[in-house]
Design an enzyme around this catalytic site. Structure first.
Site, PDB file in Angstrom:
ATOM      1  N   SER A 105       0.247  12.976   7.700  1.00 11.79           N
ATOM      2  CA  SER A 105      -0.002  13.462   9.050  1.00 11.79           C
ATOM      3  C   SER A 105      -0.297  12.337  10.029  1.00 11.79           C
ATOM      4  O   SER A 105      -1.208  11.532   9.815  1.00 11.79           O
ATOM      5  CB  SER A 105      -1.191  14.435   9.028  1.00 11.79           C
ATOM      6  OG  SER A 105      -1.683  14.667  10.331  1.00 11.79           O
ATOM      7  N   GLY A 106       0.440  12.317  11.145  1.00 16.83           N
ATOM      8  CA  GLY A 106       0.173  11.329  12.178  1.00 16.83           C
ATOM      9  C   GLY A 106      -1.189  11.530  12.817  1.00 16.83           C
ATOM     10  O   GLY A 106      -1.909  10.569  13.099  1.00 16.83           O
ATOM     11  N   LEU A 107      -1.560  12.790  13.057  1.00 19.50           N
ATOM     12  CA  LEU A 107      -2.877  13.091  13.612  1.00 19.50           C
ATOM     13  C   LEU A 107      -3.977  12.596  12.675  1.00 19.50           C
ATOM     14  O   LEU A 107      -4.934  11.947  13.108  1.00 19.50           O
ATOM     15  CB  LEU A 107      -3.009  14.597  13.831  1.00 19.50           C
ATOM     16  CG  LEU A 107      -4.429  15.115  14.135  1.00 19.50           C
ATOM     17  CD1 LEU A 107      -4.971  14.514  15.418  1.00 19.50           C
ATOM     18  CD2 LEU A 107      -4.447  16.643  14.182  1.00 19.50           C
TER      19      LEU A 107
ATOM     20  N   ASP B 292      -4.044  10.303  18.750  1.00 18.33           N
ATOM     21  CA  ASP B 292      -2.708  10.617  18.224  1.00 18.33           C
ATOM     22  C   ASP B 292      -1.675  10.465  19.344  1.00 18.33           C
ATOM     23  O   ASP B 292      -0.947  11.398  19.679  1.00 18.33           O
ATOM     24  CB  ASP B 292      -2.705  12.038  17.654  1.00 18.33           C
ATOM     25  CG  ASP B 292      -1.389  12.374  16.952  1.00 18.33           C
ATOM     26  OD1 ASP B 292      -0.705  11.428  16.506  1.00 18.33           O
ATOM     27  OD2 ASP B 292      -1.061  13.568  16.860  1.00 18.33           O
TER      28      ASP B 292
ATOM     29  N   ASP C 237       4.938  12.175   8.902  1.00 23.03           N
ATOM     30  CA  ASP C 237       4.977  12.648  10.276  1.00 23.03           C
ATOM     31  C   ASP C 237       5.256  11.417  11.139  1.00 23.03           C
ATOM     32  O   ASP C 237       4.338  10.683  11.517  1.00 23.03           O
ATOM     33  CB  ASP C 237       3.626  13.275  10.621  1.00 23.03           C
ATOM     34  CG  ASP C 237       3.517  13.679  12.083  1.00 23.03           C
ATOM     35  OD1 ASP C 237       4.542  13.627  12.783  1.00 23.03           O
ATOM     36  OD2 ASP C 237       2.402  14.032  12.506  1.00 23.03           O
TER      37      ASP C 237
ATOM     38  N   ASP D  16       6.217  10.978  14.193  1.00 25.08           N
ATOM     39  CA  ASP D  16       6.137  11.123  15.655  1.00 25.08           C
ATOM     40  C   ASP D  16       7.551  11.155  16.255  1.00 25.08           C
ATOM     41  O   ASP D  16       8.386  11.923  15.824  1.00 25.08           O
ATOM     42  CB  ASP D  16       5.285  10.008  16.259  1.00 25.08           C
ATOM     43  CG  ASP D  16       3.834  10.102  15.802  1.00 25.08           C
ATOM     44  OD1 ASP D  16       3.429  11.176  15.329  1.00 25.08           O
ATOM     45  OD2 ASP D  16       3.107   9.099  15.892  1.00 25.08           O
TER      46      ASP D  16
ATOM     47  N   GLU E 233      10.022  14.095  15.934  1.00 25.99           N
ATOM     48  CA  GLU E 233       9.988  15.166  16.923  1.00 25.99           C
ATOM     49  C   GLU E 233      10.734  14.769  18.190  1.00 25.99           C
ATOM     50  O   GLU E 233      10.780  13.583  18.545  1.00 25.99           O
ATOM     51  CB  GLU E 233       8.542  15.536  17.240  1.00 25.99           C
ATOM     52  CG  GLU E 233       7.715  14.399  17.792  1.00 25.99           C
ATOM     53  CD  GLU E 233       6.238  14.738  17.848  1.00 25.99           C
ATOM     54  OE1 GLU E 233       5.767  15.057  18.970  1.00 25.99           O
ATOM     55  OE2 GLU E 233       5.556  14.683  16.796  1.00 25.99           O
TER      56      GLU E 233
ATOM     57  N   LYS F 205       4.253   9.486  21.998  1.00 23.93           N
ATOM     58  CA  LYS F 205       4.151  10.945  21.858  1.00 23.93           C
ATOM     59  C   LYS F 205       2.797  11.451  22.341  1.00 23.93           C
ATOM     60  O   LYS F 205       1.818  10.696  22.483  1.00 23.93           O
ATOM     61  CB  LYS F 205       4.403  11.342  20.392  1.00 23.93           C
ATOM     62  CG  LYS F 205       3.373  10.849  19.356  1.00 23.93           C
ATOM     63  CD  LYS F 205       2.107  11.665  19.224  1.00 23.93           C
ATOM     64  CE  LYS F 205       2.321  13.090  18.813  1.00 23.93           C
ATOM     65  NZ  LYS F 205       2.507  13.221  17.351  1.00 23.93           N
TER      66      LYS F 205
ATOM     67  N   ASN G 250       0.118  14.668  21.316  1.00 17.95           N
ATOM     68  CA  ASN G 250      -0.105  15.704  20.310  1.00 17.95           C
ATOM     69  C   ASN G 250       0.224  17.076  20.879  1.00 17.95           C
ATOM     70  O   ASN G 250      -0.151  17.409  22.012  1.00 17.95           O
ATOM     71  CB  ASN G 250      -1.557  15.679  19.822  1.00 17.95           C
ATOM     72  CG  ASN G 250      -1.779  16.622  18.655  1.00 17.95           C
ATOM     73  OD1 ASN G 250      -1.927  17.811  18.824  1.00 17.95           O
ATOM     74  ND2 ASN G 250      -1.781  16.063  17.453  1.00 17.95           N
ATOM     75  N   SER G 251       0.897  17.895  20.091  1.00 22.74           N
ATOM     76  CA  SER G 251       1.412  19.185  20.551  1.00 22.74           C
ATOM     77  C   SER G 251       0.329  20.169  20.945  1.00 22.74           C
ATOM     78  O   SER G 251       0.588  21.121  21.686  1.00 22.74           O
ATOM     79  CB  SER G 251       2.285  19.806  19.454  1.00 22.74           C
ATOM     80  OG  SER G 251       3.346  18.947  19.118  1.00 22.74           O
TER      81      SER G 251
ATOM     82  N   ARG H 111      12.116  17.758  14.146  1.00 23.95           N
ATOM     83  CA  ARG H 111      11.078  18.683  14.610  1.00 23.95           C
ATOM     84  C   ARG H 111      11.388  19.117  16.043  1.00 23.95           C
ATOM     85  O   ARG H 111      11.463  18.289  16.959  1.00 23.95           O
ATOM     86  CB  ARG H 111       9.722  17.992  14.534  1.00 23.95           C
ATOM     87  CG  ARG H 111       8.561  18.757  15.129  1.00 23.95           C
ATOM     88  CD  ARG H 111       7.272  18.099  14.674  1.00 23.95           C
ATOM     89  NE  ARG H 111       6.173  18.279  15.614  1.00 23.95           N
ATOM     90  CZ  ARG H 111       4.945  17.818  15.405  1.00 23.95           C
ATOM     91  NH1 ARG H 111       4.687  17.145  14.293  1.00 23.95           N
ATOM     92  NH2 ARG H 111       4.000  18.004  16.293  1.00 23.95           N
TER      93      ARG H 111
ATOM     94  N   HIS I 288       8.241  24.290  15.674  1.00 23.33           N
ATOM     95  CA  HIS I 288       6.810  24.211  15.930  1.00 23.33           C
ATOM     96  C   HIS I 288       6.399  25.202  17.016  1.00 23.33           C
ATOM     97  O   HIS I 288       7.157  25.461  17.965  1.00 23.33           O
ATOM     98  CB  HIS I 288       6.475  22.790  16.389  1.00 23.33           C
ATOM     99  CG  HIS I 288       5.086  22.367  16.052  1.00 23.33           C
ATOM    100  ND1 HIS I 288       4.277  23.021  15.163  1.00 23.33           N
ATOM    101  CD2 HIS I 288       4.337  21.311  16.513  1.00 23.33           C
ATOM    102  CE1 HIS I 288       3.120  22.402  15.064  1.00 23.33           C
ATOM    103  NE2 HIS I 288       3.115  21.358  15.886  1.00 23.33           N
TER     104      HIS I 288
END
Length: 531
Positions: A42-44, A54, A81, A83, A110, A116, A118-119, A155, A186
């Site tokens: 996980s990037g986060l 992130d 992940d 990004d 993504e 990036k 974070n979503s 993604r 997502h």
């Protein structure tokens, strides 16, 4: 099976598969031990573990460094992940190359802009990348990969950015045609309605991955009914560990005690187990020269030395070398080969030799005795396998390894390139054979040891490092007892002991060339610092 092939098989299995988040080597190992078949890098979580946002604040090379530890600690596949791919198509090419080198099974990128966002961060713009540009990244990754099973996941962030179903489908289809192995769709809704609408139109044309962080209450059986290929539990280990660390730190701070937390945290032994400490112990038994033996050491360090102001108030063995004392350097070398039982014979300014994890024997007559008397005081420390060393010598580690691997009862290290110096008293030896680099030092034995040996008889110099076996220790102690009865015993040196031993038992010689220094002068100390 390769990790990449395992991940690809999971995507194509026709069953719902699961990846669990990890963010370092320890969490990755826990994920595998739990039973998961794959890991989400996980990037986060990796960013959070590094203490940064992130938003690509951790460089891609820093992320790769973390992944390398995760990969080394586990045998299951890791999907990174990635990004936005950390840049354009060229950055993407280098990323794939480096991931394959570290046995990472795949990468998910993504379709947003670099850097990036974070979503799930509310209020921040979520601009999407141009479709053609993003497809170029996918194609660049495909052209770069050398492993045909390396997985590339695209993604789709259309729902996150506020676009509708048509845009999500348009992007997903373009990415499929560009070569993506799977589509990650997502959504940040608290229900799976976005996922439902996408899957109804998608028609199972390609594997689909979801991340149900926001719609976590949806039963996984419903995902199976929709035809989802893989579910990622994306950040739960980092979130759980943060909560536990906050609670533990707060409790210790408030109570100023460990009593209230000890029962709720794992033991130190469990950490050692996860780190593989037991494997290292087993490896030490195989690879260290002390394997299967109880080896101890005696260091003779009672003398003051004669280096002027440097030894005015401390013994020579405490002179500094590479930010450590001579004695610390020697003890460290012994520890590295598995010798932890170390006895130091102290004398001058003895209280200054007070290191942890050593035993001490005191020679309070240091000013009027030689090193043999110091050894006599430590006679009970001469055991089945004992290394004996002067406290003022510096040598390369291979010499100690060679000595420990020798099978003779008594073995001394002799420098074949001894130099006669009228200003220095040296322990010269006469051997049964001179040094021969072709034959090394097999079958060479001591004939005589003396500081006054005739130059024509000198084959080398005893460096002050030697070893005895179980039988050898008994021989040495018997010889010490005999010599101790003589009137001039306190003035005797190791040479006297060796000459006494060779009357009845052979003393083997292991030749070296260079790679050691006896520190007697400032010049010696400078040379030792450069060695």
């Amino acid at each position: 099976m390769k990790k990449s092939a395992c991940l690809k098989r999971m995507l194509q299995s026709g069953q719902l598969e699961f990846l669990m988040e990890a963010h370092n080597g320890l969490s990755a190992k826990i994920v595998e031990e739990t039973g998961f078949k794959g890991i989400w890098g996980s990037g986060l979580s990796i960013s959070a573990a590094l203490g940064v946002r992130d938003n690509n604040e951790a460089s891609w090379t820093q992320v790769i460094d973390v992944l390398e530890f995760m990969s080394d600690a586990t045998s299951i596949p890791i999907l990174l992940d990635g990004d936005t791919g950390y840049g354009n198509f060229n950055n993407m090419r280098r990323l794939v190359k480096k991931l394959e080198q570290r046995d990472i099974a795949g990468v998910c990128i993504e379709d947003k802009l670099f850097p990036k966002t974070n979503s799930f961060i509310a209020g921040e713009a979520q601009p999407l990348a141009d479709i053609d540009e993003f497809c170029g990244k996918i194609k660049a990754a495909r052209d770069t990969q050398k492993d045909p099973d390396f997985v590339i996941v695209a993604r789709v962030e259309a729902f996150i950015a506020g676009w509708g179903l048509d845009e999500a489908l348009r992007r997903a289809e373009a990415y499929r045609l560009a070569g993506a192995d799977a589509i990650l769709i997502h959504s940040k809704k608290s229900n799976p309605s976005d996922i439902e609408s996408f899957m109804q139109e998608w028609g199972n044309r390609h594997p689909v991955i979801i991340v149900p962080t926001k719609y976590y209450s949806t039963p996984v059986d419903y995902f199976r009914q929709l035809g989802i290929s893989m579910v990622i539990w994306a950040n739960h280990n980092i979130r759980a560990s943060v909560q536990t660390m906050q609670d533990t730190s707060k409790k210790i701070f408030e109570e100023q005690s460990l009593t209230g937390v000890e029962e709720n945290i794992v033991t130190v032994s469990e950490i050692f187990r996860l780190q593989g400490a037991e494997e290292l112990q087993q490896a030490e038994k195989i690879y260290l020269p002390t394997a299967g033996k109880q080896v101890n050491s005696i260091i003779l360090a009672a003398s003051q030395g004669h280096l002027g102001k440097l030894t005015h108030s401390k013994p020579k063995t405490l002179l500094m070398l590479h930010n450590k004392t001579l004695l610390e350097t020697l003890i460290e070398k012994l520890n590295k080969v598995g010798i932890k039982d170390v006895t130091v014979v102290r004398g001058f300014e003895k209280n200054k030799i007070n290191f942890l994890n050593i035993a001490t024997v005191d020679n309070d007559l240091y000013a009027e005795t030689k090193e043999l008397y110091s050894l006599f005081l430590a006679k009970d420390k001469i055991k089945d396998n004992t290394v004996i060393s002067y406290g003022d010598i510096v040598f390369r580690s291979y010499i100690l390894n060679d000595l420990l691997n020798d099978s003779n009862d008594i073995t001394i290290i002799v420098s074949a390139d001894a130099v006669i110096d009228p200003n220095k008293e040296k322990d010269f030896v006469r051997a049964s054979k001179p040094y021969n680099k072709e034959l090394y030092s097999e079958g060479v034995f001591l004939k005589e040891a003396s500081t006054g040996l005739d130059q024509s008889l000198i084959n080398g110099e005893f460096i002050g490092l030697w070893k005895v076996s179980g039988k050898g220790s008994r021989i040495v102690k018997d010889a010490l007892d005999r010599l101790s009865m003589l009137q001039d015993f306190k003035q005797m040196t190791t040479n006297h002991l060796l000459n006494e031993i060779v009357k009845e038992h052979p003393v083997a010689i292991k030749y070296i060339q260079g790679s050691w220094i006896d520190v007697d002068t400032l010049v010696d100390l400078h040379q030792a610092d450069e060695m």
